[in-house]
Design a protein around this motif. Sequence first.
Motif, PDB file in Angstrom:
ATOM      1  N   MET A   1       0.465  -1.415   0.130  1.00 37.95           N
ATOM      2  CA  MET A   1       0.118   0.419  -0.132  1.00 37.95           C
ATOM      3  C   MET A   1       1.275   1.500  -0.339  1.00 37.95           C
ATOM      4  O   MET A   1       1.717   0.809  -0.077  1.00 37.95           O
ATOM      5  N   VAL A   2       0.260   2.536   0.210  1.00 40.02           N
ATOM      6  CA  VAL A   2       0.722   4.099  -0.174  1.00 40.02           C
ATOM      7  C   VAL A   2       2.179   4.498  -1.330  1.00 40.02           C
ATOM      8  O   VAL A   2       2.679   5.952  -1.636  1.00 40.02           O
ATOM      9  N   GLU A   3       1.447   3.360  -2.105  1.00 39.40           N
ATOM     10  CA  GLU A   3       1.925   3.793  -3.548  1.00 39.40           C
ATOM     11  C   GLU A   3       1.222   4.598  -4.188  1.00 39.40           C
ATOM     12  O   GLU A   3      -0.138   4.690  -3.708  1.00 39.40           O
ATOM     13  N   LYS A   4       1.157   5.100  -5.438  1.00 45.24           N
ATOM     14  CA  LYS A   4       0.085   5.915  -5.914  1.00 45.24           C
ATOM     15  C   LYS A   4       0.067   6.889  -4.822  1.00 45.24           C
ATOM     16  O   LYS A   4      -1.919   7.556  -5.606  1.00 45.24           O
ATOM     17  N   ALA A   5       0.608   7.701  -4.239  1.00 42.32           N
ATOM     18  CA  ALA A   5      -0.016   9.358  -3.503  1.00 42.32           C
ATOM     19  C   ALA A   5       0.407  10.110  -4.911  1.00 42.32           C
ATOM     20  O   ALA A   5       1.379  10.580  -4.104  1.00 42.32           O
ATOM     21  N   TYR A   7      -0.016  13.779  -5.383  1.00 38.08           N
ATOM     22  CA  TYR A   7       0.153  14.816  -4.835  1.00 38.08           C
ATOM     23  C   TYR A   7       0.891  14.589  -3.503  1.00 38.08           C
ATOM     24  O   TYR A   7       1.665  15.773  -4.380  1.00 38.08           O
ATOM     25  N   VAL A   8       0.842  13.589  -2.844  1.00 39.38           N
ATOM     26  CA  VAL A   8       2.035  13.855  -1.307  1.00 39.38           C
ATOM     27  C   VAL A   8       3.057  12.809  -1.468  1.00 39.38           C
ATOM     28  O   VAL A   8       2.063  11.904  -1.316  1.00 39.38           O
ATOM     29  N   THR A   9       4.140  12.645  -1.382  1.00 41.31           N
ATOM     30  CA  THR A   9       4.933  11.866  -1.051  1.00 41.31           C
ATOM     31  C   THR A   9       4.849  11.831  -0.055  1.00 41.31           C
ATOM     32  O   THR A   9       4.798  12.193   1.169  1.00 41.31           O
ATOM     33  N   ALA A  10       6.026  10.615   0.775  1.00 41.39           N
ATOM     34  CA  ALA A  10       5.633   9.616   2.357  1.00 41.39           C
ATOM     35  C   ALA A  10       6.613  11.308   2.804  1.00 41.39           C
ATOM     36  O   ALA A  10       6.599  11.908   4.167  1.00 41.39           O
ATOM     37  N   ASP A  11       8.061  11.598   1.659  1.00 44.85           N
ATOM     38  CA  ASP A  11       8.111  12.619   1.906  1.00 44.85           C
ATOM     39  C   ASP A  11       7.600  13.946   2.481  1.00 44.85           C
ATOM     40  O   ASP A  11       7.544  14.236   3.916  1.00 44.85           O
ATOM     41  N   ASP A  12       7.046  14.300   2.080  1.00 43.34           N
ATOM     42  CA  ASP A  12       6.132  15.454   2.300  1.00 43.34           C
ATOM     43  C   ASP A  12       5.934  14.951   3.482  1.00 43.34           C
ATOM     44  O   ASP A  12       5.435  15.977   4.226  1.00 43.34           O
ATOM     45  N   LEU A  13       4.962  14.464   4.151  1.00 45.89           N
ATOM     46  CA  LEU A  13       3.707  14.111   5.206  1.00 45.89           C
ATOM     47  C   LEU A  13       5.070  13.457   6.231  1.00 45.89           C
ATOM     48  O   LEU A  13       4.499  14.833   7.015  1.00 45.89           O
ATOM     49  N   CYS A  14       5.865  13.360   6.345  1.00 44.74           N
ATOM     50  CA  CYS A  14       6.802  13.110   7.297  1.00 44.74           C
ATOM     51  C   CYS A  14       7.912  14.957   7.768  1.00 44.74           C
ATOM     52  O   CYS A  14       7.581  15.658   9.267  1.00 44.74           O
ATOM     53  N   THR A  25       6.052   8.591  12.981  1.00 41.86           N
ATOM     54  CA  THR A  25       6.138   6.950  13.381  1.00 41.86           C
ATOM     55  C   THR A  25       5.200   6.838  11.882  1.00 41.86           C
ATOM     56  O   THR A  25       4.193   7.218  11.369  1.00 41.86           O
ATOM     57  N   ARG A  26       5.019   5.316  12.555  1.00 41.19           N
ATOM     58  CA  ARG A  26       4.619   4.131  11.033  1.00 41.19           C
ATOM     59  C   ARG A  26       3.182   4.536  11.337  1.00 41.19           C
ATOM     60  O   ARG A  26       2.483   5.488  10.280  1.00 41.19           O
ATOM     61  N   GLN A  27       2.513   4.940  12.064  1.00 42.17           N
ATOM     62  CA  GLN A  27       1.207   4.982  12.505  1.00 42.17           C
ATOM     63  C   GLN A  27       0.269   6.248  12.412  1.00 42.17           C
ATOM     64  O   GLN A  27      -0.291   6.149  11.489  1.00 42.17           O
ATOM     65  N   ARG A  28       0.981   7.506  13.010  1.00 40.64           N
ATOM     66  CA  ARG A  28       0.804   8.957  12.318  1.00 40.64           C
ATOM     67  C   ARG A  28       1.170   8.679  10.319  1.00 40.64           C
ATOM     68  O   ARG A  28       0.462   9.413   9.999  1.00 40.64           O
ATOM     69  N   LEU A  29       2.079   8.444   9.826  1.00 38.78           N
ATOM     70  CA  LEU A  29       1.769   7.969   8.761  1.00 38.78           C
ATOM     71  C   LEU A  29       1.288   7.049   8.142  1.00 38.78           C
ATOM     72  O   LEU A  29       0.281   7.851   7.453  1.00 38.78           O
ATOM     73  N   VAL A  30       0.813   6.630   8.414  1.00 37.33           N
ATOM     74  CA  VAL A  30       0.063   4.989   7.852  1.00 37.33           C
ATOM     75  C   VAL A  30      -1.572   7.061   8.109  1.00 37.33           C
ATOM     76  O   VAL A  30      -2.430   6.560   6.567  1.00 37.33           O
ATOM     77  N   GLY A  56      -5.447  -3.469   6.209  1.00 36.50           N
ATOM     78  CA  GLY A  56      -4.112  -4.172   7.171  1.00 36.50           C
ATOM     79  C   GLY A  56      -3.458  -3.632   8.471  1.00 36.50           C
ATOM     80  O   GLY A  56      -2.291  -4.088   8.485  1.00 36.50           O
ATOM     81  N   ILE A  57      -3.810  -2.473   8.621  1.00 37.16           N
ATOM     82  CA  ILE A  57      -2.975  -1.678   9.453  1.00 37.16           C
ATOM     83  C   ILE A  57      -3.402  -1.018  10.792  1.00 37.16           C
ATOM     84  O   ILE A  57      -4.250  -1.558  10.658  1.00 37.16           O
ATOM     85  N   GLY A  58      -2.508  -2.008  11.379  1.00 35.15           N
ATOM     86  CA  GLY A  58      -3.262  -1.613  13.010  1.00 35.15           C
ATOM     87  C   GLY A  58      -3.152  -1.010  13.913  1.00 35.15           C
ATOM     88  O   GLY A  58      -1.794  -0.250  13.758  1.00 35.15           O
ATOM     89  N   VAL A  59      -3.662  -0.314  13.907  1.00 40.11           N
ATOM     90  CA  VAL A  59      -3.897   1.317  14.529  1.00 40.11           C
ATOM     91  C   VAL A  59      -4.893   0.708  15.805  1.00 40.11           C
ATOM     92  O   VAL A  59      -5.952   0.811  14.892  1.00 40.11           O
ATOM     93  N   SER A  60      -5.094   1.458  16.770  1.00 42.92           N
ATOM     94  CA  SER A  60      -5.963   1.638  17.618  1.00 42.92           C
ATOM     95  C   SER A  60      -6.294   2.380  17.814  1.00 42.92           C
ATOM     96  O   SER A  60      -6.340   3.879  17.611  1.00 42.92           O
ATOM     97  N   LEU A  61      -7.348   2.589  18.353  1.00 42.70           N
ATOM     98  CA  LEU A  61      -8.810   3.472  18.072  1.00 42.70           C
ATOM     99  C   LEU A  61      -8.046   4.817  18.586  1.00 42.70           C
ATOM    100  O   LEU A  61      -8.173   6.020  18.215  1.00 42.70           O
ATOM    101  N   ALA A  62      -7.655   4.514  20.133  1.00 38.23           N
ATOM    102  CA  ALA A  62      -7.316   5.969  20.989  1.00 38.23           C
ATOM    103  C   ALA A  62      -6.369   6.654  19.698  1.00 38.23           C
ATOM    104  O   ALA A  62      -6.307   7.960  20.201  1.00 38.23           O
ATOM    105  N   THR A  63      -5.363   5.702  19.565  1.00 36.86           N
ATOM    106  CA  THR A  63      -4.226   6.246  18.688  1.00 36.86           C
ATOM    107  C   THR A  63      -4.985   8.003  17.244  1.00 36.86           C
ATOM    108  O   THR A  63      -4.252   8.245  17.026  1.00 36.86           O
TER     109      THR A  63
END
Lengths: 141, 141
Positions: A1-5, A7-14, A25-30, A56-63
Amino acid sequence: MVEKAAYVTADDLCQRLRAASLRPTRQRLVLAELLFARGHRHITAEALHGEATRAGIGVSLATVYNTLHQFTAAGILRQVAVDATRTYFDTNVDAHQHFYVEDTGMLIDIPGDSIAVSGLPHPPRGTRIDRVDVVVRISKA
Amino acid sequence: MVEKAAYVTADDLCQRLRAASLRPTRQRLVLAELLFARGHRHITAEALHGEATRAGIGVSLATVYNTLHQFTAAGILRQVAVDATRTYFDTNVDAHQHFYVEDTGMLIDIPGDSIAVSGLPHPPRGTRIDRVDVVVRISKA
DNA sequence: ATCTTCTTTAGAATTGTTCTAAACTGTTGA
DNA sequence: TCAACAGTTTAGAACAATTCTAAAGAAGAT
């Protein structure tokens, strides 16, 4: 997953996260990916959690809640109050307004430059205006 | 209790209830009195329940909720959505808008004739506009 | 590696609101 | 006047959305 972004690259998000002094973090990036990678959206915490989980990504509701609030505090997300039962987060933080479809609970953007509010009285002494929200409630004709 | 109802008499209230085909029960009359006897107000269910209780009148919270919804359905009360955490009921059902003081959670009326919204796009096909709500969010300067 | 600080998380707790089923009250009509 | 029905009230359980807690897990600096 995460390809085909498109206008926004992973770097942008970082970058955006670091700018808000949030560790990328992994969660925030996802979550950022889901929120920002493909145009603007209106989404609830539960729905976003659902998407992440289904992907398929584990992120808790609290997060999810934590992250949405942190993003909101950082100004890259905005909360929209239209209905007492759910809180929507809007990835569009520019000036704009909304149609709210009462039957379905859906939000539709109204561009900020099409709409104008005039005749606002002065705010009470000692206060300043943070924002003017317009919600146009619509329903099946 | 119930004396000094400057503008609204108990009879008035009965009439209003009957007009909405709601039996004028003790509870409804008490709540109507608190809501309508002295000018307009913005109030939450919990707060109204508190007032009734403090006034020595036994009304259950469930009844307060029931009554507020019935009054809303009858058009003599209106729900205002400004904050996801609480639902306000407004005794003023005429066209008007609100300042929302974010620090305190207080609502202040903006007369309907002072404010104007222009440039609204057409609502989506098959829908009609029910209402245009403007919330001017303000906070301590 | 190590330490410190920031994050995440499961699950409990809270809050505001709605539901349920039983008891009660207003109204109507004999 | 009073029975009988429909409409109301209520305590408490149930719910939904959100927040809190405290313990385990990652990031970043040294």
